[in-house]
Design an enzyme around this catalytic site. Structure first.
Site, PDB file in Angstrom:
ATOM      1  CE  LYS A 160       8.375  28.668  37.389  1.00 28.59           C
ATOM      2  NZ  LYS A 160       7.807  27.422  36.833  1.00 28.59           N
ATOM      3  N   GLY A 166       2.284  31.873  41.344  1.00 28.14           N
ATOM      4  CA  GLY A 166       1.767  32.184  40.020  1.00 28.14           C
ATOM      5  C   GLY A 166       0.273  32.379  39.993  1.00 28.14           C
ATOM      6  CD  GLN A 219       9.687  31.849  32.586  1.00 31.63           C
ATOM      7  OE1 GLN A 219       8.651  31.458  32.063  1.00 31.63           O
ATOM      8  NE2 GLN A 219       9.939  31.724  33.885  1.00 31.63           N
ATOM      9  N   GLY A 265       1.748  25.051  43.528  1.00 27.71           N
ATOM     10  CA  GLY A 265       0.686  24.798  44.485  1.00 27.71           C
ATOM     11  C   GLY A 265       0.660  25.726  45.678  1.00 27.71           C
ATOM     12  CB  CYS A 306       6.685  25.893  29.737  1.00 21.10           C
ATOM     13  SG  CYS A 306       5.084  26.087  28.920  1.00 21.10           S
ATOM     14  CG  HIS A 341       6.316  23.695  39.063  1.00 22.09           C
ATOM     15  ND1 HIS A 341       5.420  24.291  38.201  1.00 22.09           N
ATOM     16  CD2 HIS A 341       5.564  22.902  39.861  1.00 22.09           C
ATOM     17  CE1 HIS A 341       4.196  23.856  38.467  1.00 22.09           C
ATOM     18  NE2 HIS A 341       4.270  23.010  39.465  1.00 22.09           N
TER      19      HIS A 341
END
Length: 332
Positions: free
Chosen positions: A122, A221, A53, A196, A83, A154
């Site tokens: 991502k 994760g 990544q 989640g 991020c 995400h």
């Protein structure tokens, strides 16, 4: 998962699941090009399949870094567009790139052109005041237009102003339905979901067909890090392999040769076993397991005997727990 999913963590997780795709921590393209590549990118052959990544916003740098990653043997190159940390924002990469879908597409086009392994994204569903129904589709469509087909989403916004990175993992509400809609309206794309997801049972629910279309994957994760034993069921439950689940004790035994090899290279035991602290989550003796690893593992010369003692503490606690349970049954 920065500072979490290092090579020691990944080698351990591989003892639990043969099939699960593992991801590195996010590594910035400039770091790859100008830093210690063996330290940043080195990994064990046991870790395959594994995705590198990358973080960055300069297409040329990302392309060069991707080439280095492919040369090191990574099975996939993934661009992080999710991020939310302050450092990421100041460097113009991560979640803030959700505001620049065309730049993300330029970066992905450069990566795809540079390597023969899959190039993937991502991302978040949006940031700050963006409308996720616009921002998510704009980012995905821009990348799809340059030939990118694989996305992991995400399912939360990232609030770059007002929330810490930790708060961004929990406070913004999840919108799984939007990710499912993305898959329904873009069925030709590979869409995975993240955010989640606390168990494999929940993962299986998310993989069920939605209006006749099923998501293609689930990324877990924190749950997998804090309770790694759940990965021991992944090959059977998620991949439907005809195989027995991997017991956590068997996984730790299988991990010992890796630990021994790292100790011979001068790596401190605590730097390895810090990734094992959640292994006995929910079991009698879990506290003793963590205490032995954290207290004894930092001592000079600490070796595999520390892990053995920690595992024995759990076995003894479980034996006592079973004896107490048997005694209670007899008394009844």
């Amino acid at each position: 998962m920065m500072d979490w999913t290092d090579r020691h963590c990944r080698a351990f997780h591989r003892t639990l699941s043969r099939r699960t795709l593992l991801y590195t921590e996010m590594v910035t393209a400039p770091a790859v090009l100008h830093g210690d590549q063996d330290y940043l990118l080195g990994f064990s052959d046991v870790e395959h399949p594994i995705s590198l990544q990358l973080g960055g916003s300069d297409p040329e740098q990302l392309a060069q870094a991707a080439k280095v990653g492919e040369r090191y043997g990574y099975d996939e190159i993934n661009l992080n567009v999710g991020c939310p940390s302050d450092r990421v924002q100041s460097g113009r990469f991560g979640a803030c790139l959700m505001k620049e879908p065309e730049l993300v597409a330029e970066c992905m086009a450069a990566i795809k052109e540079a390597v023969s392994v899959p190039a993937t994204v991502k991302c978040r569903i949006g940031v700050d005041d963006q409308d996720p129904e616009i921002s998510l589709f704009a980012t995905v469509d821009a990348c799809a237009a340059v030939g990118i087909t694989d996305f992991t989403v995400h399912a939360r916004k990232a609030w770059l102003k007002g929330l810490s990175p930790k708060e961004n993992r929990d406070i913004p509400p999840l919108d799984y339905d939007l990710v499912k809609r993305l898959k329904k309206e873009r069925p030709h794309l590979t869409i995975g979901i993240n955010g989640g997801i606390a168990s494999l049972e929940q993962a299986l629910e998310l993989l069920q067909p939605y209006d006749g279309v099923a998501l293609d994957g689930v990324m877990i994760g924190r749950a997998a890090y804090h309770e790694p034993s759940l990965l021991g069921q992944a090959d059977r439950l998620i991949y439907e392999d005809d195989t027995a689940d991997t017991d956590i004790f068997d996984a730790l035994e299988a991990y010992k040769p890796y630990i021994a090899g790292q100790l011979e290279r001068g790596i401190n035991l605590a730097g390895i076993t810090r990734h094992l602290l959640g292994s006995m989550h929910g079991r009698p003796g879990a506290r003793a397991f963590r205490r032995i690893l954290t207290v004894e593992g930092v001592k000079s010369g600490a070796g595999l005997d520390v892990l053995d003692r920690a595992m024995d503490a759990v076995r003894e606690a479980e034996a006592r727990h079973q004896q107490d349970a048997d005694h209670n049954v007899d008394a009844a």
